[in-house]
Design an enzyme around this catalytic site. Structure first.
Site, PDB file in Angstrom:
ATOM      1  N   TYR A   1      15.767  30.710   5.858  1.00 22.99           N
ATOM      2  CA  TYR A   1      14.597  31.633   6.136  1.00 22.99           C
ATOM      3  C   TYR A   1      14.427  31.713   7.550  1.00 22.99           C
ATOM      4  O   TYR A   1      14.677  31.014   8.537  1.00 22.99           O
ATOM      5  CB  TYR A   1      13.189  30.684   6.028  1.00 22.99           C
TER       6      TYR A   1
ATOM      7  N   LYS B   1       0.792  -1.142   0.064  1.00 27.74           N
ATOM      8  CA  LYS B   1       0.088  -0.221  -0.151  1.00 27.74           C
ATOM      9  C   LYS B   1       0.819   1.300  -0.190  1.00 27.74           C
ATOM     10  O   LYS B   1       2.014   1.174   0.026  1.00 27.74           O
ATOM     11  CB  LYS B   1      -0.914   0.089   1.151  1.00 27.74           C
TER      12      LYS B   1
HETATM   13  C1  LIG Z   1      -0.789  -1.899   6.522  1.00 27.34           C
HETATM   14  C2  LIG Z   1      -1.371  -3.116   6.867  1.00 27.34           C
HETATM   15  C3  LIG Z   1      -0.700  -4.442   6.957  1.00 27.34           C
HETATM   16  C4  LIG Z   1       0.830  -4.099   6.910  1.00 27.34           C
HETATM   17  O1  LIG Z   1       1.260  -3.784   8.233  1.00 27.34           O
HETATM   18  P1  LIG Z   1       2.895  -3.610   8.603  1.00 27.34           P
HETATM   19  O2  LIG Z   1       2.938  -3.048  10.026  1.00 27.34           O
HETATM   20  O3  LIG Z   1       3.419  -2.683   7.685  1.00 27.34           O
HETATM   21  O4  LIG Z   1       3.377  -5.053   8.411  1.00 27.34           O
HETATM   22  C5  LIG Z   1      -1.516  -5.288   7.396  1.00 27.34           C
HETATM   23  N1  LIG Z   1      -2.819  -5.327   7.544  1.00 27.34           N
HETATM   24  C6  LIG Z   1      -3.435  -4.371   7.310  1.00 27.34           C
HETATM   25  C7  LIG Z   1      -4.919  -4.380   7.278  1.00 27.34           C
HETATM   26  C8  LIG Z   1      -2.861  -3.053   7.105  1.00 27.34           C
HETATM   27  O5  LIG Z   1      -3.643  -1.987   7.062  1.00 27.34           O
END
Ligand SMILES: *Cc1c(COP(=O)(O)O)cnc(C)c1O
Length: 379
Positions: free
Chosen positions: A272, A45
């Protein structure tokens, strides 16, 4: 005027993504999954935590991932357009307006409301498809999911929808990364009890899953039929305590080059707001990276980078597109010299965790914040 042609060169700021390191990390989790008889979903993701979802998606499958997880329909569709055919899960809830596209791209959707189940069923029927769905149960994160006490009634009203294939059921823990096993075990037991109760009523879900990186690494007893690691595939564990458990390799190096070097006289304000003031004659260098690249502005007067394998401090406020570093102690620094913002040079390394710690954040944010305009180079 003739249409200009493609650029023949790019700015010096780039994120090098080591696909070999990534595949090796996936392989570590593939072995873990095989040892517990589970499938491996590679969570890619948020543009693969900033690493680029398309190349990373392909590499994950090459290295043995059975499925991919994203959080938006856009990312799922993009992966499909690039030829990925394994199941792609949308691990977030979506709006009814997105449902037709999600079904068209054969995405596996999370269901956490009756309205969404109805919308997916309707879209699937009108496209003459059966949409694979996973029921999301809320066991304590209180973000998405059917409440435990409503699970049976939900199934009574939606399980029979002909447009849906209830392939799985899952939950997501609230406090596993923190190592709060009491809360996590409570959530796991609640999840298993609901799954059993639903099974007894004839509502079956072949793939049960609950664990992200932390559970994949630390709790084999909670792997069930699938594990869903994300951040760990990119070489960083969620928490420091897990750092030495597995031979994971950071996948991203962030680098740029020095654009300009000047010597500034003592007691001169720089940047800045002038909140950095030179203490003597200082050799200051301009690096074309700023918070517009996703490099945190909170690193102003705090962060460090590597030049010639040595640490140079960020001097003054980081602006949208540039920052200034103090290279006085490093010696013969010239325009065009490499600057490592994250990664190794000489014997020294700056990790995403070092950066996260300095700005009171987590590695996920440091990596995923990196903007589109930073050129990703894959090796
Ligand atoms: C982001 C997510 C994961 C992965 O989580 P990590 O801690 O990055 O391994 C797994 N399941 C769901 C539903 C998520 O939203």
């Amino acid at each position: 005027m003739a249409q200009p042609t493609e650029l023949t060169s790019h700015g010096p700021t780039k994120a090098e993504v080591d696909l070999t390191a990534f595949r090796d990390n996936v392989d570590v989790f593939k072995t873990i999954a095989e040892n517990s008889g589970s499938q491996l979903m590679a969570v890619v993701k948020t543009n693969a935590y900033g690493h680029g979802v398309v190349p990373i998606g392909h590499a994950a499958i090459e290295a043995g991932a059975d499925r991919l997880g994203v959080t938006t329909v856009e990312e799922g569709a993009l992966l499909r357009k690039h030829g990925i055919s394994v199941p792609i899960h949308v691990l977030s809830s979506i709006t009814p307006a997105q449902v037709a596209d999600a079904v068209r791209y054969d995405l596996t959707l999370s269901v956490s409301s009756r309205a969404l189940a109805e919308a997916i069923h309707a879209a699937a029927v009108s496209q003459a498809k059966t949409a694979p769905v996973h029921l999301k149960l809320d066991t304590g994160l209180h973000r998405f999911g059917i409440a435990p006490e409503h699970a049976r009634e939900f199934c009574r009203s939606c399980y029979h929808f002909t447009g849906l294939y209830w392939e799985g059921i899952y939950t997501h823990f609230s406090s596993a990364d923190e190592g709060d096993w009491e809360t996590t075990e409570k959530q796991f037991t609640l999840f298993m009890n609901i799954v059993m109760e639903l099974n007894e009523c004839g509502y079956n879900f072949p793939i049960r899953h609950a664990g992200a990186s932390t559970i994949a690494m630390e709790r084999e007893d909670m792997h069930l039929d699938m594990i869903r690691p994300g951040i760990a595939l990119f070489g960083y564990t969620p928490e420091v305590r897990q750092q030495d458990r597995l031979p994971l390799k950071p996948v991203m190096t962030l680098k740029s080059k020095i654009l300009h070097v000047r010597t500034i006289p003592p007691a001169t304000p720089v940047g800045y707001g002038g909140n950095y003031v030179t203490s003597g004659y200082e050799k200051l260098a301009v690096v074309p990276v700023g918070h517009g690249d996703g490099y945190k502005r909170a690193l102003s007067n705090k962060g460090e980078v590597l030049v010639h394998g040595k640490r140079a401090a960020i001097a003054g406020e980081i602006s949208l597109d540039q920052m200034i570093i103090n290279v006085t102690p490093i010696g013969d620094v010239r325009e065009g010299d490499d600057v490592i913002l994250m990664g190794s040079q000489g014997g020294d390394t700056i990790t995403a965790r070092d950066i996260a710690d300095k700005v009171d954040s987590i590695v996920d944010e440091v990596l995923a914040s990196l903007m589109e305009r930073v050129n990703r180079v894959y090796k």
